[in-house]
Design a protein around this motif. Structure first.
Motif, mmCIF file in Angstrom:
data_model
loop_
_atom_site.group_PDB
_atom_site.id
_atom_site.type_symbol
_atom_site.label_atom_id
_atom_site.label_comp_id
_atom_site.label_asym_id
_atom_site.label_seq_id
_atom_site.Cartn_x
_atom_site.Cartn_y
_atom_site.Cartn_z
ATOM 1 N N UNK A 76 0.835 -1.214 0.000
ATOM 2 C CA UNK A 76 0.000 0.000 0.000
ATOM 3 C C UNK A 76 0.865 1.258 0.000
ATOM 4 N N UNK A 77 1.981 1.192 0.730
ATOM 5 C CA UNK A 77 2.888 2.347 0.738
ATOM 6 C C UNK A 77 3.530 2.524 -0.640
ATOM 7 N N UNK A 78 3.883 1.395 -1.285
ATOM 8 C CA UNK A 78 4.462 1.481 -2.628
ATOM 9 C C UNK A 78 3.437 2.053 -3.608
ATOM 10 N N UNK A 79 2.194 1.561 -3.519
ATOM 11 C CA UNK A 79 1.145 2.038 -4.422
ATOM 12 C C UNK A 79 0.909 3.531 -4.230
ATOM 13 N N UNK A 80 0.896 3.970 -2.986
ATOM 14 C CA UNK A 80 0.673 5.398 -2.711
ATOM 15 C C UNK A 80 1.794 6.243 -3.318
ATOM 16 N N UNK A 81 3.043 5.784 -3.149
ATOM 17 C CA UNK A 81 4.184 6.527 -3.693
ATOM 18 C C UNK A 81 4.143 6.538 -5.212
ATOM 19 N N UNK A 82 3.791 5.421 -5.824
ATOM 20 C CA UNK A 82 3.731 5.348 -7.290
ATOM 21 C C UNK A 82 2.619 6.244 -7.830
ATOM 22 N N UNK A 83 1.455 6.248 -7.140
ATOM 23 C CA UNK A 83 0.367 7.123 -7.592
ATOM 24 C C UNK A 83 0.794 8.593 -7.536
ATOM 25 N N UNK A 84 1.482 8.952 -6.448
ATOM 26 C CA UNK A 84 1.913 10.351 -6.299
ATOM 27 C C UNK A 84 2.877 10.731 -7.412
ATOM 28 N N UNK A 85 3.798 9.828 -7.732
ATOM 29 C CA UNK A 85 4.770 10.132 -8.788
ATOM 30 C C UNK A 85 4.102 10.200 -10.158
ATOM 31 N N UNK A 86 3.203 9.254 -10.409
ATOM 32 C CA UNK A 86 2.516 9.241 -11.708
ATOM 33 C C UNK A 86 1.703 10.517 -11.898
ATOM 34 N N UNK A 87 1.047 10.970 -10.829
ATOM 35 C CA UNK A 87 0.244 12.195 -10.939
ATOM 36 C C UNK A 87 1.135 13.417 -11.133
ATOM 37 N N UNK A 88 2.230 13.483 -10.372
ATOM 38 C CA UNK A 88 3.110 14.659 -10.451
ATOM 39 C C UNK A 88 3.779 14.760 -11.810
#
Length: 456
Positions: free
Chosen positions: A344-356
């Motif tokens: 879940x922490x990895x998914x959250x970090x990946x979502x943040x990077x993909x959005x940014x």
């Protein structure tokens, strides 16, 4: 500039094939199994005066969603069989093989690597690794899966016993007095009783040309770093940036003193890929094309499924990341551990990077799976490699070409002369053994303080 001496660059060639670095689907890619492929890459590395050829190990075919994961290369011949055969078609190049310490016995390992060292005239190296998962452990009747710390305790004892067997013959043990009928002096028995092994054995081979083969170690955990500092002659790492490499280099070399070792007794080799071009722009365009080949649409989804623990085949690889949360399903990919962190922490970090960065699924996976890569003209790549070595971020690199078996040809023809022009790379082999190439002392000539050092 400082008064630091100019350090030599060390290079090794990795025969690719255990992950998606290898673009097996490219029309220019050859066989991953034919001996001709192994021989071509090894001969090319030797033509380029490399230190050693490196072969990884595959103990079980990986599975994804219950099926064989054939997006990557599937299948690999036995390590010892390949390296022994390569000893016959090369004359100077070191021959390094990955062999697991979890499922092998010290006596077998000692005999197999000593044999390779004898047959190759002192060019053998053992890359000591531990098992990564219970799925692989199901292939073996002994050992099974061990938790992380226990794996390294077994590895340390395996190396300790293997070295004791290698060192058991005195240097003058072989007599070969035909008139007196004496072939060898008495060979002492090696006795060991520990948590993993209880043996009493007379080793079957006299000391090999290197005393014993060069020891490599791959692993970035604290246990792995300590194990490497205590026992290894070289460490295979995955650090990418100059700053990350410098931190790793300083940390590991700083651990050597307590084992009675100097910084020169351990070489550090990050893995790296490379892409050449006539201009930097051309090289960047080639690099982008290769990354798209390495991370195709199916591969992008498969990487995402490893983290999400779900079947995501309905998602568009050129679309946004899934809005569903990861599931607790560590078995979706078996035979390969990629994500030790909380999914879940990895998914959250990946979502943040993909959005940014406005990245699609495939674009994100290309970014997060990137490894150290040198991209540019031959002169620029030579300068980058030399900078890493002179800045104490590495002693050299294990190069991983993306094509088998011709992927190294261009590097040897065009980058090696640039390194030689800079005075950073050898223009001929000056020794005969791998220890000579790496500038490592014979193990029996080390101080007594270092002998017997054990991992803490």
């Amino acid at each position: 500039m400082t008064d630091k001496p100019h350090k030599p660059v060390h290079l090794a060639a990795h025969f690719p094939g255990v992950n998606n670095t290898t673009v097996w689907s490219d029309p220019a890619s050859g066989s991953q199994i034919d001996f001709a492929s192994f021989a071509h890459l090894a001969r090319t590395a030797e033509r380029g005066l490399f230190d050693f050829f490196f072969l990884a190990e595959g103990l079980r075919l990986r599975e994804h969603l219950g099926r064989i994961h054939d997006l990557d290369v599937v299948g690999r011949p036995d390590t010892f069989t390949v390296l022994n055969a390569l000893a016959g078609v090369t004359g100077k190049l070191g021959l390094a093989g990955t062999i697991n310490s979890t499922y092998n016995e010290p006596f077998e390992l000692a005999e197999q690597f000593a044999s390779l060292d004898h047959l190759s005239g002192g060019r053998a190296a053992w890359n000591v690794v531990t098992s990564s998962d219970a799925f692989t452990g199901e292939n073996f009747r002994r050992g099974g899966y061990l938790e992380h710390g226990q794996r390294y305790r077994r590895a340390a004892e395996t190396v300790e016993v293997t070295r004791a067997l290698w060192d058991s013959w005195a240097a003058d043990s072989l007599v070969v007095d035909r008139q007196a009928g004496i072939f060898a002096r008495e060979v002492p028995e090696t006795r060991h009783r520990g948590a993993q092994f209880d043996i009493a054995a007379r080793f079957v081979l006299p000391p090999s040309p290197q005393g014993h083969p060069v020891l490599l170690q791959a692993g970035d955990s604290d246990d792995g770093r300590e194990f490497g500092a205590a026992t290894a002659d070289a460490i295979f790492t995955g650090h990418g940036t100059l700053e990350d490499g410098q931190r790793f280099y300083t940390d590991v070399k700083g651990r050597l003193a307590k084992y009675g070792r100097s910084p020169d007794e351990l070489k550090i080799f990050p893995a790296a890929t490379f892409v050449l071009g006539e201009t930097e722009a051309e090289a960047q365009e080639r690099a982008r094309h290769i990354r798209l080949q390495q991370v195709g649409p199916q591969t992008a989804i498969a990487f995402l499924e490893q983290v999400w623990g779900r079947d995501l085949s309905g998602y568009d690889p050129d679309g946004p990341l899934p809005d569903v949360e990861p599931a607790d399903n560590p078995d979706i990919t078996r035979g390969r551990v990629r994500h030790a962190k909380d999914p879940r922490a990895v998914a959250e970090a990946w979502r943040a990077r993909a959005e940014a960065e406005r990245l699609s699924i495939r674009e994100l996976i290309i970014e997060v799976t990137a490894r150290q890569q040198f991209v540019g003209t031959p002169a620029l790549i030579a300068e980058q490699i030399d900078t890493y070595v002179q800045s104490d971020a590495a002693d050299g690199f294990i190069l991983v070409p993306h094509l088998t078996p011709h992927g190294l040809d261009e590097f040897v023809d065009r980058v090696v002369p640039e390194l030689q022009e800079r005075g950073s790379f050898r223009t001929e082999y000056t020794g005969t053994t791998l220890r000579d190439h790496l500038g490592l002392r014979h193990p029996h000539h080390r101080s007594t303080a270092r002998e017997g050092a054990k991992a803490s």
